[in-house]
Design an enzyme around this catalytic site. Sequence first.
Site, short mmCIF file in Angstrom:
data_model
loop_
_atom_site.label_atom_id
_atom_site.label_comp_id
_atom_site.label_asym_id
_atom_site.label_seq_id
_atom_site.Cartn_x
_atom_site.Cartn_y
_atom_site.Cartn_z
N GLU A 114 52.66 45.05 9.63
CA GLU A 114 53.57 45.33 8.24
C GLU A 114 54.24 44.10 7.71
O GLU A 114 54.26 42.93 8.57
CB GLU A 114 54.79 46.36 8.61
CG GLU A 114 54.34 47.46 9.20
CD GLU A 114 55.27 48.49 9.80
OE1 GLU A 114 56.62 47.94 10.02
OE2 GLU A 114 55.15 49.66 10.09
N CYS A 164 58.38 38.83 3.90
CA CYS A 164 58.54 38.66 5.17
C CYS A 164 56.93 38.96 5.85
O CYS A 164 56.68 40.29 5.44
CB CYS A 164 59.59 39.52 5.52
SG CYS A 164 59.73 39.69 7.36
N CYS A 205 53.26 41.83 19.75
CA CYS A 205 54.04 40.48 19.68
C CYS A 205 53.92 40.23 21.27
O CYS A 205 53.76 40.94 22.02
CB CYS A 205 55.59 40.69 19.33
SG CYS A 205 56.02 39.10 19.73
N CYS A 228 61.49 40.70 23.19
CA CYS A 228 62.81 40.95 22.84
C CYS A 228 63.30 42.41 22.99
O CYS A 228 62.73 43.27 22.60
CB CYS A 228 62.97 40.21 21.68
SG CYS A 228 62.59 38.82 21.28
N CYS A 271 63.83 44.66 19.97
CA CYS A 271 63.02 44.63 18.78
C CYS A 271 62.03 45.70 18.67
O CYS A 271 61.57 45.84 19.80
CB CYS A 271 62.30 43.11 18.85
SG CYS A 271 60.95 43.02 17.54
N GLU A 289 55.37 36.35 17.08
CA GLU A 289 55.94 35.10 17.06
C GLU A 289 55.17 34.18 16.53
O GLU A 289 54.02 33.77 17.23
CB GLU A 289 56.27 34.82 18.72
CG GLU A 289 56.64 33.64 18.89
CD GLU A 289 57.64 32.69 18.34
OE1 GLU A 289 58.74 33.31 18.26
OE2 GLU A 289 57.37 31.73 17.78
N ASN A 329 70.18 46.50 12.86
CA ASN A 329 69.72 48.19 12.63
C ASN A 329 69.23 48.69 13.77
O ASN A 329 68.28 48.36 14.10
CB ASN A 329 68.52 48.26 11.38
CG ASN A 329 68.95 47.35 10.14
OD1 ASN A 329 69.80 47.91 9.40
ND2 ASN A 329 68.44 46.19 10.22
N CYS A 340 65.20 44.03 9.60
CA CYS A 340 64.99 42.97 10.53
C CYS A 340 64.85 43.79 11.98
O CYS A 340 65.77 44.71 12.19
CB CYS A 340 66.08 42.03 10.80
SG CYS A 340 65.97 40.54 9.56
S1 SF4 Z 1 61.98 39.54 17.83
FE1 SF4 Z 1 60.34 38.33 17.04
S2 SF4 Z 1 59.51 37.27 18.93
FE2 SF4 Z 1 61.02 38.82 19.63
S3 SF4 Z 1 59.65 40.62 20.00
FE3 SF4 Z 1 60.24 40.94 17.99
S4 SF4 Z 1 58.58 40.09 16.94
FE4 SF4 Z 1 58.54 39.29 18.89
#
Ligand code: SF4
Length: 345
Positions: A93, A106, A113, A117, A120, A165, A295, A338
């Site tokens: 995306e 973005c 990934c 995290c 996320c 990342e 969010n 985000c």
């Molecule tokens: S915040 Fe960034 S680095 Fe962390 S899991 Fe999500 S996409 Fe990956």
Amino acid sequence: MNSKTDIRALTKEQLRDFFVNNGDKAFRGNQIYEWLWSKSVHNFEDMTNISKSTRQMLDDNFVINNIEVDAMQRSNDGTIKNAIKLHDGKIVESVLIPTESRTTACVSSQVGCSLDCKFCATARLKRMRNLNADEIYDQVVAIDKQSQLYHNRKLTNIVFMGMGEPLMNYNNVIKAIDKITSNEGLGMSAKRITVSTSGVPKLIKKMADDEVRFNLAVSLHSAIDEVRTKIMPFNHRFPLADLREALEYWYSKTKRKITYEYIVWQGINDTKKDVEALVKYCKYVPCKVNLIEYNPIDDGEFQQASRNALNNYISNLEMNDIVVNVRHSRGKDIDAACGQLANKS
Ligand code: SF4
């Protein structure tokens, strides 16, 4: 899948050699390179100043792998989220974020990934593969077109904050940025590009050694190791002291401030102790802090902290002369904000 070589994996020199080895002039390589990058054509047929026989020869030997905007969603606030289909059918995306003064792309750097995290949505996809430099570049080209079409202006900024990342795909990200900033590519200023990392110390140092000219942002979210490890488990391998050392190195080499991205969650990092730790961490290297509105990706443990908690952060940072901006997320109604990128469209 096509077994021919992707022509955009070739450097300009390799393209020039290809033509010389096939009895043509090296200059032909320059022409093709221009079509591929600054003109971004996705078809040999469109290279109108190249003879038909040369276009045929290219078609016999190469393919131009390109991306496609598979689905596009437009938010009430003008944000556009794209599901981008890569040549092997995988989806990433990319988001166009317009404000009064700028239009920002973005972009994603990995399918899924490598990191995990906890807050996320992308982390739930796991890393499938890295994006090639041309796939990153093409996202920018696609969003620049949308910016001109829907907002009547060219793209002004790029942030590597989409899926993945970026430092875990170091070479391709750097190659893509070289093309984006080169006059043979999009000619954008490196000052308008920000690479946002969760903080991989040795690669932050490598960027400094490589003398990159773009900006660096770090998703910090806590300046206390135990808290950060809970929400960003890789912090166990790259603790805050190592990150700090790498950032000091970055600053000593580049003289460019760091931006810390920071979300305040209820019951996770909303105490006085958390605020004090951040203020202390901010004193090591010249920096500014972006407090980002969160969010929720579900109704689990990560919920936006109270206004009061946020105000505590703001007043303490300001009292210590640390620049702080509050970033309200855009495109929430289309899951483009985000931490929300997870191929739901
Ligand atoms: S915040 Fe960034 S680095 Fe962390 S899991 Fe999500 S996409 Fe990956």
